[in-house]
Each structure stands twice: as structure tokens, then as C-alpha cells.
Design a protein around this motif. Sequence first.
Motif, short mmCIF file in Angstrom:
data_model
loop_
_atom_site.label_atom_id
_atom_site.label_comp_id
_atom_site.label_asym_id
_atom_site.label_seq_id
_atom_site.Cartn_x
_atom_site.Cartn_y
_atom_site.Cartn_z
N ASP A 89 0.76 -1.09 0.08
CA ASP A 89 -0.11 -0.03 -0.03
C ASP A 89 0.87 1.42 0.08
OD1 ASP A 89 -2.19 -1.75 -0.04
OD2 ASP A 89 -2.62 -1.50 2.23
N ARG A 90 2.04 1.21 0.68
CA ARG A 90 2.86 2.28 0.82
C ARG A 90 3.62 2.65 -0.72
NH1 ARG A 90 5.27 0.71 5.24
NH2 ARG A 90 7.18 -0.09 4.02
N SER A 92 2.43 1.40 -3.68
CA SER A 92 1.81 1.30 -4.99
C SER A 92 1.65 2.57 -5.73
CB SER A 92 0.40 0.97 -4.66
OG SER A 92 -0.33 1.70 -3.76
N CYS A 93 1.98 3.83 -4.85
CA CYS A 93 1.88 5.08 -5.55
C CYS A 93 2.92 5.32 -6.78
CB CYS A 93 2.01 6.24 -4.63
SG CYS A 93 3.51 6.12 -3.68
N TRP A 94 4.00 4.55 -6.42
CA TRP A 94 5.10 4.48 -7.58
C TRP A 94 4.48 4.18 -8.84
CZ3 TRP A 94 8.81 7.68 -6.20
CH2 TRP A 94 9.19 7.95 -4.97
N ASP A 96 1.40 4.36 -10.05
CA ASP A 96 -0.03 5.00 -10.21
C ASP A 96 0.29 6.62 -10.71
OD1 ASP A 96 -2.51 6.22 -10.19
OD2 ASP A 96 -2.81 5.83 -8.09
N SER A 99 -1.54 9.05 -8.89
CA SER A 99 -1.38 9.08 -7.36
C SER A 99 -1.61 10.35 -6.54
CB SER A 99 0.11 8.64 -7.07
OG SER A 99 0.22 8.85 -5.64
N GLU A 101 -0.37 11.13 -3.83
CA GLU A 101 0.65 11.26 -2.87
C GLU A 101 1.70 12.34 -3.54
OE1 GLU A 101 1.18 9.63 0.22
OE2 GLU A 101 -1.02 8.89 0.00
N CYS A 104 5.44 10.95 -5.18
CA CYS A 104 5.55 9.64 -5.28
C CYS A 104 4.47 8.98 -6.76
CB CYS A 104 4.77 8.88 -3.97
SG CYS A 104 4.86 7.07 -4.07
N GLY A 105 5.27 8.79 -7.55
CA GLY A 105 4.53 8.44 -8.73
C GLY A 105 5.53 7.79 -9.92
#
Length: 134
Positions: A89-90, A92-94, A96, A99, A101, A104-105
Amino acid sequence: VEEYHKLMGRSRFCLAPRGITPWTIHLFVAMLAGCIPVILSDDLEAPFQDLLDWSSFSIKWPTERVQDLYEYLKSLPVDLVSEMKTAVDRNSCWFDYYSPEPNCGPFTAVNLLLQKRVAQRPSFAGHFWAPLVG
């Protein structure tokens, strides 16, 4: 097939078998579904390996031992699986592109890795020379 993504979202582990090449879209689908990817591709080089600790949120299993995989997954302690799920979960933004966040992507990851490569260039890189004229 309609319930595929819902089923993945309820799963603890999702298989990410190799495709025609060692790379597989199943890895990204698993990450975005929120399940722990179980990579079944001996030659896969995971994306952003210099940035992410893949062993904290995925399992890369040798294809020659696939018959042992189910028993191995069943033997994992519940607290370890929970930690890995939290790490999925922490991280997954990488993967998306949308994202929410900050920092973070995928675009951010590529930029960070490019900055790292620039910093590792040999010291003579970026120096210019030309014969003096006149």
C-alpha cells in the motif's frame, strides 16, 4: 472476468507470471489492486530497483520451484504478510500515474533515478574543450 479486479483486491497474494518477455503487466496490476505480487519470472528486473526495496512488498519465486509455492505462502507468518501488505500500500503510488501522494509516482521515480545517474557521472563529464584560435 468482470469480478477479476475485485477478486484481486480481496486477495493477499497475486501471481505475476512472466509474459512473452520477462516483463509483465501483472506486476503493476497486482500492486494497484493492493495485493502482494508473487513474481514468477526468473529474468525480471523489477522497475525502480534502485529506489524501492522490492523484497519488503513482493516475492520473486523461481519458476523451477512453482510446485512448492502454495505451501510456502501458507507457511508465512500472519504478521509478516501484514507488514508486506502495508508495504504494498505504501509503495503502490510509484506505479500510479494519478497518485494523490506528493512526490510519489512513476514520473517522480524516473526523475529521481535520472538525478542519481547524473550524480554518478565520471568527473570529466560536463567539461568542455576546444583548441584556442588566434
